[in-house]
Design an enzyme around this catalytic site. Sequence first.
Site, PDB file in Angstrom:
ATOM      1  N   HIS A 134       0.088  -4.323  -1.458  1.00 30.85           N
ATOM      2  CA  HIS A 134      -0.951  -4.526  -2.119  1.00 30.85           C
ATOM      3  C   HIS A 134      -1.797  -5.924  -2.002  1.00 30.85           C
ATOM      4  O   HIS A 134      -2.445  -6.201  -1.377  1.00 30.85           O
ATOM      5  CB  HIS A 134      -0.792  -4.103  -3.545  1.00 30.85           C
ATOM      6  CG  HIS A 134      -2.205  -4.065  -4.339  1.00 30.85           C
ATOM      7  ND1 HIS A 134      -1.770  -4.745  -5.849  1.00 30.85           N
ATOM      8  CD2 HIS A 134      -3.345  -3.862  -4.193  1.00 30.85           C
ATOM      9  CE1 HIS A 134      -3.275  -4.794  -6.272  1.00 30.85           C
ATOM     10  NE2 HIS A 134      -3.942  -4.249  -5.301  1.00 30.85           N
TER      11      HIS A 134
ATOM     12  N   HIS B 268       1.712  -5.001  -9.991  1.00 29.35           N
ATOM     13  CA  HIS B 268       0.846  -3.663 -10.542  1.00 29.35           C
ATOM     14  C   HIS B 268       1.526  -2.327 -10.282  1.00 29.35           C
ATOM     15  O   HIS B 268       0.835  -1.424 -10.190  1.00 29.35           O
ATOM     16  CB  HIS B 268      -0.586  -3.864  -9.656  1.00 29.35           C
ATOM     17  CG  HIS B 268      -1.233  -5.194  -9.565  1.00 29.35           C
ATOM     18  ND1 HIS B 268      -0.879  -5.913  -8.246  1.00 29.35           N
ATOM     19  CD2 HIS B 268      -1.956  -5.838 -10.321  1.00 29.35           C
ATOM     20  CE1 HIS B 268      -1.692  -7.117  -8.576  1.00 29.35           C
ATOM     21  NE2 HIS B 268      -2.321  -7.188  -9.672  1.00 29.35           N
TER      22      HIS B 268
HETATM   23 FE1  FES Z   1       2.266  -5.059  -5.676  1.00 30.76          FE
HETATM   24 FE2  FES Z   1      -0.013  -5.175  -6.613  1.00 30.76          FE
HETATM   25  S1  FES Z   1       0.771  -6.652  -5.510  1.00 30.76           S
HETATM   26  S2  FES Z   1       1.126  -3.574  -6.727  1.00 30.76           S
END
Ligand code: FES
Length: 129
Positions: free
Chosen positions: A62, A79
């Site tokens: 992500h 997140h």
């Molecule tokens: Fe891992 Fe957002 S950086 S869920």
Amino acid sequence: APSLTYPAVKVANVAQVKTGQPIIFNYPDASAPAILVKLGKPAIGGVGSGRDIVAFSALCTHMGCPVQYEGGRFICRCHYSMFDPAKAGQTYQGLASSWLPQIPLRIDGKGDIYAVAVAGLIWGRVKNV
Ligand code: FES
């Protein structure tokens, strides 16, 4: 596309690897954290007698936070994305849309485990090597 040549890097020996106790290493270079873990159940791409030793990039797909191995999966605390290490790093919860890049492993006759490639693009890179 250019073909990429990965170094074969020794990570551990099977005798050192205990179920559920991750081993941290870097691959394919010093700025690419990675995690090897013995799952205790067969996994896609798993090596060893139980086909249960796998390795992955430790950078969440992500936004690049570090993932931790916990309770049989990789979790990112930024997140709360989760990735399944038995299913080639498939994301199944959270904001990450790309699977966690798996690091294919090879074992030699002495039980030495080598990282030999990266399946997928490590977060933040335009190429892995
Ligand atoms: Fe891992 Fe957002 S950086 S869920």
